[in-house]
Write a protein that holds these residues in place. Structure first.
Motif, PDB file in Angstrom:
ATOM      1  N   MET A  65       0.823  -1.221   0.000  1.00 15.00           N
ATOM      2  CA  MET A  65       0.000   0.000   0.000  1.00 15.00           C
ATOM      3  C   MET A  65       0.852   1.263   0.000  1.00 15.00           C
ATOM      4  N   PHE A  71      -0.507  -0.084  -4.801  1.00 16.87           N
ATOM      5  CA  PHE A  71      -1.547   0.408  -3.893  1.00 16.87           C
ATOM      6  C   PHE A  71      -2.908  -0.143  -4.319  1.00 16.87           C
ATOM      7  N   ARG A  72      -3.754  -0.434  -3.339  1.00 18.67           N
ATOM      8  CA  ARG A  72      -5.120  -0.881  -3.652  1.00 18.67           C
ATOM      9  C   ARG A  72      -6.141   0.030  -2.989  1.00 18.67           C
ATOM     10  N   GLY A  73      -7.053   0.542  -3.781  1.00 21.58           N
ATOM     11  CA  GLY A  73      -8.167   1.347  -3.257  1.00 21.58           C
ATOM     12  C   GLY A  73      -9.344   0.423  -2.985  1.00 21.58           C
TER      13      GLY A  73
ATOM     14  N   ASP B  45     -12.084   6.920  -6.591  1.00 18.65           N
ATOM     15  CA  ASP B  45     -11.204   6.119  -5.740  1.00 18.65           C
ATOM     16  C   ASP B  45      -9.806   6.716  -5.760  1.00 18.65           C
ATOM     17  N   VAL B  46      -9.208   6.820  -4.577  1.00 17.47           N
ATOM     18  CA  VAL B  46      -7.869   7.387  -4.468  1.00 17.47           C
ATOM     19  C   VAL B  46      -6.855   6.508  -5.195  1.00 17.47           C
ATOM     20  N   ALA B  49      -0.253   6.441  -2.737  1.00 15.28           N
ATOM     21  CA  ALA B  49       0.139   5.488  -1.683  1.00 15.28           C
ATOM     22  C   ALA B  49      -0.400   5.895  -0.307  1.00 15.28           C
ATOM     23  N   LEU B  50      -0.622   4.885   0.505  1.00 19.19           N
ATOM     24  CA  LEU B  50      -1.011   5.087   1.897  1.00 19.19           C
ATOM     25  C   LEU B  50       0.147   5.783   2.617  1.00 19.19           C
ATOM     26  N   ARG B  55       1.215   3.634   7.626  1.00 23.12           N
ATOM     27  CA  ARG B  55       1.789   2.284   7.484  1.00 23.12           C
ATOM     28  C   ARG B  55       2.651   1.921   8.688  1.00 23.12           C
ATOM     29  N   THR B 256      -9.479   4.026   1.155  1.00 24.25           N
ATOM     30  CA  THR B 256     -10.591   3.341   0.478  1.00 24.25           C
ATOM     31  C   THR B 256     -10.430   1.827   0.516  1.00 24.25           C
ATOM     32  N   GLY B 257      -9.181   1.355   0.490  1.00 21.34           N
ATOM     33  CA  GLY B 257      -8.942  -0.078   0.580  1.00 21.34           C
ATOM     34  C   GLY B 257      -8.528  -0.525   1.971  1.00 21.34           C
TER      35      GLY B 257
END
Lengths: 412, 412
Positions: A65, A71-73, B45-46, B49-50, B55, B256-257
């Motif tokens: 992420m 990255f996954r939304g 949807d974004v 990166a988180l 993290r 979002t994820g």
């Protein structure tokens, strides 16, 4: 004028656990010297560390992420294919049960799913619950208006209560009146008992005959010790047309604080409109999840997937063995005190019969005073739980050993 | 016979995004050489990166779960105190808004909360939604039986639709008929516009006069650029008695994820029983969450908490600046093509007026064919969205620059 949902006003205040807390606090205040050695065997919450394999998988997914290329939304509301496939393969296909990945719906909890499933069911169903019972089944039906008020014994008008007693092995008889929705939970919470294949066959036959649906809670399936005990309702022929199964990673993988579960809704499962036309519930549940849910956190789903790895399976087996070892010790302690013990062989709960004339709350107070141990009074799970108490095996080995010793020494 | 919830049969098939997918697939099949350079600006949807701080916090919490002494099982269903306190302090108290930690309910998504909040409301409320509207508000009311069937324009009988047009700045007029529940969303999805303090004051006054409740969706609040625009409905005097606010970490922290959000239910918020007696909703919502939800994953709550750290705040600001930079570029591109543009100043969505006589789907096809870009047709959000399209600013900077160039070159 904004109206509230008055059904909520029918709910009993969460009586059981607040009352336990009140009594424990009063006892601790009166006996400050014993507070440090108090051991809690009440709530069914896991105590041991999250498995290595799970943590590694979550770490890896969190790192993914951190890079926009991985990255996954928003994920699929029904769960990622990798996890649905792993579940279908390992929990069903490999056991000879025909369940496809598309019939698996990943969620953040079995409690949520068993509650939310009422969303896709109509309001005119006659609902049957076991007694004693996991209170969520009852309360969620009260909330949506499927019941009247509660009587003095705490039973809600409009629900059909199915007594589970030592005489019927804690598996209810088929109801005399026709019911449409039946909650069954095996391995059972609170009694720790299991249903035989023949008993489940009778329920499936009943459901098919009455076009009823069984909501089958198998949250404790990982504790089943051998193949004589059915692990899934879908082992029973015909269940695909009349049952939903709820499972969870809470009690096998120790996910109570990490949150991941799943519900199996077979494509063949039917419910009926008011004209009696059969319609599949699979699409309705999928639509429900798409509209009211956004899927489980991606790193957590990777953690759940890791439970099915070789390392994950070995680590989960060790956890189960740990808790079942506790269960054996605890059952032994209670038996040594002359009490009759049920459950605990394929489930992490021991269901103990009080000596004649001792109520659930009397037993609670006695175990607290004499052994400095917190258990759960059976009456908290329904009127048929009166005269029993539940001991949870979720604890450290040292605590389980100590509780077993203390139980053994109680003079009833 | 198990009945299904027939209200589900009234739902329109999820028309919008499947139809978009169908047209995009057909286009890609017909133009295989252009598939690689197709850019999607449809779904909200974004893409980035988180944040590091998030993290790191999740990693740390996952490590805690690996040691039984710091392992956490079931958490409070309403959210951990550390997160509720951080939210109350940073999003409310520090802005001079009186909201306590006990009024914050942490959840796994604003979509879920806005849907689930109907659980505690009665069935006789008259429901008002904006048009265009986030479809979940409508569909969840259909599901619980608050509506009749849909007409040809897709409007459901029994709902009050509040037109949001360029003439009213996309903030609806107060309804002529009395309504009990009002969904408001600002910064708005899909129009990207905001409401002024005066406009929200008028809505709060309306709600108080009619004893109505405002369900205020502030999922996009992080994109508000200055203090002239209200960030919370609770900035408005009296709102504590008549409003619920939904917020999320999806669009600021890129969750979002990862999944974490919260809902603010003030203790003073009242709803009414059938006799007209006021009762606070806070306890009902708390009971709802305790019974039907098990709290958000512990490591994820630690990740959300980290958004409020200094590092987290800086990283979120950079994300917001990134997306708002995209919005500016995209709005510029559409304007350069001679189109009228709304939104995009305090929100990651641009709402573009089509040239006279061009329908939403015509515009969709033209942008797809001429610019190889996927946008969302406004009509998908309701009949008042006809004649508009939405561009999402959630993208890489390179993509936003490219889309801006391509939009600019379209000959309408």
């Amino acid at each position: 004028m904004a109206y509230l949902n008055e059904n909520y006003l029918k709910l009993k205040a969460g009586y059981l656990f607040p009352e336990i807390a009140r009594r424990v606090n009063a006892f601790s205040d009166a006996n400050p010297d014993r507070a440090a050695s108090l051991i809690k065997c009440g709530i069914g919450d896991v105590t041991e560390a999250l498995p290595d394999a799970v943590r590694e998988a979550i770490h890896k997914a969190v790192d993914e992420m951190g890079d926009r290329s991985s990255f996954r939304g928003y994920g699929p509301e029904q769960g990622y294919e990798f996890l649905r496939e792993a579940i279908a393969q390992n929990d069903y296909k490999s056991q000879g049960i025909e369940i496809g990945a598309h019939e698996i719906f990943v969620s953040d909890g079995s409690k949520c799913d068993s509650a939310n499933f009422l969303d896709v069911l109509g309001s005119k169903n006659r609902i049957a619950v076991m007694d004693p019972v996991y209170p969520v089944y009852v309360d969620t039906n009260v909330m949506v208006g499927h019941t009247g008020s509660a009587n003095d014994a705490g039973r809600f008008e409009g629900l059909v209560y199915l007594p589970c007693t030592a005489d019927n092995g804690f598996v209810p008889e088929l109801p005399k009146e026709a019911v449409d929705i039946i909650y069954l939970c095996y391995p059972n919470n609170p009694t720790g008992t299991v249903a035989t294949r023949e008993q489940l066959e009778a329920w499936v036959a009943y459901a098919r005959e009455h076009k009823a649906i069984i909501l089958y809670d198998a949250a404790y399936v990982a504790f089943v010790q051998d193949d004589s005990v059915p692990k899934s309702i879908f082992e029973i022929e015909g269940a695909h047309e009349c049952a939903v199964e709820f499972r969870s990673f809470s009690k096998n993988g120790g996910f109570t604080g990490t949150r991941c579960a799943f519900t199996v809704v077979p494509e063949k499962l039917m419910a009926y409109d008011e004209t009696g036309d059969a319609k599949p519930l699979h699409g309705l549940w999928s639509r429900r999840q798409s509209t009211k849910f956004n899927g489980v956190s991606y790193p957590i789903q990777r953690g759940a997937e890791a439970i099915y790895s070789d390392a994950g399976q070995a680590q989960v087996s060790a956890l189960i063995e740990h808790y079942m070892g506790n269960a054996k010790l605890l059952a032994g302690g209670a038996r040594a005190a002359g009490l009759t013990v049920y459950g605990g062989e394929h489930a992490p709960y021991i269901w103990v019969k009080n000596p004649e004339g001792v109520t659930s709350w009397d037993a609670f107070d006695k175990v607290l005073n004499d052994a400095n141990v917190v258990i759960t009074p059976g009456a908290g799970f329904g009127s048929m739980g009166e005269g029993y108490f539940r001991i949870s095996a979720f604890n450290s080995r040292a605590n389980a050993e100590e509780v077993a010793r203390r139980l053994q020494d109680i003079k009833w």
